[in-house]
Scaffold this motif. Sequence first.
Motif, PDB file in Angstrom:
ATOM      1  N   GLU A   1       0.329  -3.607  13.289  1.00  0.00           N
ATOM      2  CA  GLU A   1      -0.764  -2.947  12.662  1.00  0.00           C
ATOM      3  C   GLU A   1       0.172  -1.465  12.598  1.00  0.00           C
TER       4      GLU A   1
ATOM      5  N   SER B   1       0.863  -1.142   0.386  1.00  0.00           N
ATOM      6  CA  SER B   1      -0.154   0.109  -0.232  1.00  0.00           C
ATOM      7  C   SER B   1       1.075   1.321   0.118  1.00  0.00           C
TER       8      SER B   1
ATOM      9  N   GLU C   1      -3.436  -3.457   8.166  1.00  0.00           N
ATOM     10  CA  GLU C   1      -2.868  -2.482   8.013  1.00  0.00           C
ATOM     11  C   GLU C   1      -1.114  -2.949   8.689  1.00  0.00           C
TER      12      GLU C   1
ATOM     13  N   ARG D   1       4.123  -0.178   4.275  1.00  0.00           N
ATOM     14  CA  ARG D   1       2.847  -0.583   4.605  1.00  0.00           C
ATOM     15  C   ARG D   1       1.983  -1.397   3.081  1.00  0.00           C
TER      16      ARG D   1
ATOM     17  N   SER E   1      -1.095  -4.805   3.343  1.00  0.00           N
ATOM     18  CA  SER E   1      -1.976  -5.228   3.511  1.00  0.00           C
ATOM     19  C   SER E   1      -1.922  -6.915   3.063  1.00  0.00           C
TER      20      SER E   1
ATOM     21  N   LYS F   1       0.263   2.789  13.232  1.00  0.00           N
ATOM     22  CA  LYS F   1      -0.575   4.150  12.993  1.00  0.00           C
ATOM     23  C   LYS F   1      -0.981   4.922  12.015  1.00  0.00           C
ATOM     24  N   PRO F   2      -1.844   4.918  11.179  1.00  0.00           N
ATOM     25  CA  PRO F   2      -2.230   5.946  10.491  1.00  0.00           C
ATOM     26  C   PRO F   2      -1.062   7.318  10.378  1.00  0.00           C
TER      27      PRO F   2
END
Length: 293
Positions: free
Chosen positions: A88, A29, A114, A106, A108, A90-91
């Motif tokens: 996971e 991503s 994430e 990053r 998926s 963080k955004p």
Amino acid sequence: MPEMPEVAGLVEFLRRKLVPDDGEPAVLSDVEIVSFSVLKTAGVPVESLRGLEVAAVERWGKFIAVQAGKFYLVIHLARAGWLRWSEEFKPGRLRPGKGVIALRVRCSTSAAPEAGFDVTEAGTKKSVAAYLVESLDQVPGVARLGPDALELDRDAFGAIIVGHRGQVKGLLRDQSVIAGIGNAYSDEILHAARLSPFTLVTSLDDEQVTTLYSSMQELLRSALEAASGRPAAELKDAKRRNMRVHGRAGESCPECGDTVREVSFADSALQYCPTCQTGGKPLADRRTSKFLK
């Protein structure tokens, strides 16, 4: 420095995460360049990887190659680099030039939408390298690689010995001659073979070449077995536990009980056992050689 066994362990770990046997391949991503010095190529923009499925994760010498579509993200961890997985993230993007993270990928996965991994580097000397290319030959270090240490048979190893004129430790560490061995495992191999690191390759007889070859194969295969199946976070400690002389200056040799000694250079050091490797004589160290007789 991560060497063949640890890099192989990292590749196996990433392969399980990114191209699992029992699930769909991960989709990339984003790729964040956090340290300006890490990316060594400019021909392929990092945005080209977005949305691509991971096709393979492979090891080339001490390089990690992640293939996605027609592209390869190739990583060399140098002396102080490592890989850190997260289920996971963080955004939000990271601020460039801050902290130990050099590169963030990053993705998926079927288990974690994430997820991804960081390439980190400790210290101030920035040597970790990443390449984004369409062909592995476009990475200079990969293009120069010699045969992998574990792919050599005794005859091929002997042919390499015949054509080399330097010291035996330099031979083992030269990636264009034999790929995958660095400072740590060359120390361990030479200790097992009972050879001084400064032995000239041209002075080795046939029996010593055979012993050196056998020591290389046995040590690397044992280290690969110890690394196999471990999560990335455990590989460094597993390597340290298995070292018999490397990184153990001042400790007792596990073979003979003599004190493991060290020779320091400008940016590295080697360790050895005088009794096992140099006939009981300590090698001159630049920092202390005036005190040695």
